[in-house]
Design an enzyme around this catalytic site. Structure first.
Site, PDB file in Angstrom:
ATOM      1  N   SER A   1      -9.852  -0.424   7.207  1.00  0.00           N
ATOM      2  CA  SER A   1      -9.258  -0.235   5.886  1.00  0.00           C
ATOM      3  C   SER A   1      -8.600  -1.463   5.285  1.00  0.00           C
ATOM      4  O   SER A   1      -8.205  -1.440   4.124  1.00  0.00           O
ATOM      5  CB  SER A   1      -8.237   0.905   5.929  1.00  0.00           C
ATOM      6  OG  SER A   1      -8.892   2.135   6.103  1.00  0.00           O
TER       7      SER A   1
ATOM      8  N   LYS B   1       0.844  -1.196   0.000  1.00  0.00           N
ATOM      9  CA  LYS B   1       0.000   0.000   0.000  1.00  0.00           C
ATOM     10  C   LYS B   1       0.882   1.249   0.000  1.00  0.00           C
ATOM     11  O   LYS B   1       1.861   1.331   0.741  1.00  0.00           O
ATOM     12  CB  LYS B   1      -0.907  -0.032   1.229  1.00  0.00           C
ATOM     13  CG  LYS B   1      -1.944   1.079   1.302  1.00  0.00           C
ATOM     14  CD  LYS B   1      -2.812   0.872   2.526  1.00  0.00           C
ATOM     15  CE  LYS B   1      -3.887   1.930   2.674  1.00  0.00           C
ATOM     16  NZ  LYS B   1      -4.739   1.691   3.873  1.00  0.00           N
TER      17      LYS B   1
ATOM     18  N   SER C   1      -9.423   1.714   3.014  1.00  0.00           N
ATOM     19  CA  SER C   1      -8.530   2.452   2.135  1.00  0.00           C
ATOM     20  C   SER C   1      -7.448   1.598   1.482  1.00  0.00           C
ATOM     21  O   SER C   1      -6.690   2.099   0.646  1.00  0.00           O
ATOM     22  CB  SER C   1      -7.867   3.599   2.914  1.00  0.00           C
ATOM     23  OG  SER C   1      -7.038   3.113   3.948  1.00  0.00           O
TER      24      SER C   1
END
Length: 480
Positions: free
Chosen positions: A174, A76, A150
């Site tokens: 997330s 990420k 996210s």
């Protein structure tokens, strides 16, 4: 392609045995990314130098003992990867290359993994959507829908078979939200098990892995936690003594390692007290009926596996939701502080503004969080070893440029579809998302399992039993 779509356990075992080279594995996964990602947008950056790093891996004397030998991973884009800029889904962040890996990335690499790219996320990881100035991430199951957030790109990359493992983080869901949206597994570890993100949202956020199988998830978590015993937790749901020492450099805090070896008969039986609650949300927050049915199906599956199953009759306290929203907005205000407002999205500016207003009124969620952590979570949870709830409340919203919309539209949509995860960040308990079925919308359904502190082995074991009865889901049109 022979290796793109294979599990991390299969890849690492084959590379260690010399049946395939890390170079071949990485090249095949880079080819899969080039073929599949144009319609998904999971990656902000694909690392061509990953091939060179795979070549270098072949020269390591300890290759035959590395837990993640040659396994391609995605990271990420809010975790530092040496030599790459960490943009956090924002045009307002610096483009300066990171001087060193984040500790979680360093541990993956020490274990033999190869970072093939950085995945997209919404700006600063503030919402459960997948859009940013770098594009719109789309759900592999339905490109018109968001993959959640996210950790948007990480979930989409795993679901589409572009990587077997991805690294993300979870501040209010997330990891678990996008995993449920995309039909993969993800675990938010309890506080302190895995090195936290650089911005840990005042200890609300934890780093964790995403995978398509419980065995892969357990293996990745064991590397991130420097605890080889966790790699076998999916087999029995209980902590397993590590095997004799084989390597002293991979596990940062332990002299022992485990070489993955999937048992022939799947996860072993064990007996836990498992509660389930199909509708855990306070009055006024609806829950999709098919998601509730998936929780009941998961409970029945675990009953047949030998667990003691009880229905949990209470909903989460009404005060907890507003406290969680206030804590979320307080972190949004902190995240945007110091960044040039003119380069931030409208959404981020609105969330930050709302957080500042609440903070000035002393309404930052701190009191509710302390109340929940001190005794509320334990009292509400009861005497179960694990609890099953829905992971989402509604199917994922459409994949659009939500960042161009204001605070209210984003906040209400976020809360309506994904309100079931944040409670467990508020108290720091471990939680996992496991795919169970397919919704009438043709999207996957995931359930969430929560355990008290230290319960990660139980969650991994239960996830394996659920997956044994409900095999991994694959998006339509993807063959791997």
């Amino acid at each position: 392609m022979l290796w793109a779509g294979r599990s991390a356990v299969e890849i690492a075992t084959a590379v260690r045995r010399g049946e395939v080279t890390a170079v071949t594995v990485v090249e095949e996964h880079l080819h899969a990314i080039s073929e599949r990602d144009s319609g998904i947008g999971a990656f902000r950056l694909v690392r061509g130098q990953a091939v060179d790093e795979a070549h270098a891996l072949r020269k390591r004397r300890d290759l035959a003992e590395l837990p993640l030998a040659g396994v391609p991973v995605a990271v990420k884009d809010n975790l530092e990867v040496e030599g790459e800029a960490t943009r956090g889904g924002s045009a307002a962040t610096a483009g300066t290359p990171a001087r060193k890996d984040h500790e979680t990335v360093a541990r993956l690499r020490a274990a033999g993994a190869v970072v093939v790219g950085l995945t997209n996320l919404p700006e600063l990881g503030l919402v459960a959507f997948g859009d940013s100035p770098y594009g719109i991430v789309r759900n592999p199951w339905d490109p018109a829908r968001t993959p959640g957030g996210s950790s948007s790109g990480s979930a989409a990359a795993v679901a589409a078979g572009m990587v077997p493992l991805a690294l993300g983080n979870d501040g209010m869901g997330s990891l678990r939200i996008p995993a449920a949206c995309c039909g993969v597994l993800a675990i938010k570890p309890g506080t302190g098990l895995v090195p936290a993100p650089t911005d840990d949202w005042d200890q609300l956020a934890e780093n964790g892995p995403m995978a398509r199988t419980a065995a892969d998830l357990a293996l990745a978590l064991s590397v991130l936690a420097s605890d080889p015993a966790l790699a076998e937790a999916w087999r029995s749901g209980r902590r397993v003594e590590p095997r004799p020492a084989m390597l002293r450099s991979v596990w940062a805090d332990d002299d022992e390692v485990w070489e993955p070896r999937p048992p022939p008969g799947g996860p072993e039986p064990f007996d836990l007290r498992v509660a389930y609650v199909p509708q855990p949300l306070p009055a006024g927050l609806p829950m999709d009926r098919e998601f509730q049915a998936a929780v009941r199906a998961a409970a029945e599956t675990l009953r047949l596996a030998g667990h003691t199953i009880v229905e949990h009759g209470r909903r989460l306290p009404a005060w907890l939701g507003p406290a969680a929203v206030a804590a979320w907005l307080a972190q949004a205000a902190s995240s945007v502080r110091g960044l040039p407002a003119g380069r931030l999205e409208r959404r981020s500016r609105g969330l930050g503004r709302a957080g500042r207003v609440l903070g000035a009124l002393k309404l930052d969620g701190a009191r509710g969080r302390e109340r929940w952590r001190a005794f509320g979570a334990d009292q509400w949870f009861g005497d179960a070893d694990a609890l099953i709830t829905p992971a989402l409340a509604a199917i994922p919203p459409r994949a659009e440029r939500w960042g161009e919309r204001g605070f209210l539209h984003n906040a209400l949509t976020n809360i309506r579809y994904a309100p079931a995860t944040g409670a467990w960040n508020m108290c720091g308990w471990p939680a996992i998302t496991v795919p169970m079925a397919t919704h009438s919308s043709a999207l996957p359904i995931g359930v969430q399992l929560i355990a008290p502190p230290g319960g990660e082995p139980h969650l991994l074991g239960l996830a394996a039993q659920l997956q044994d009865a409900h095999p991994p889901l694959r998006p339509p049109g993807f063959s791997f």
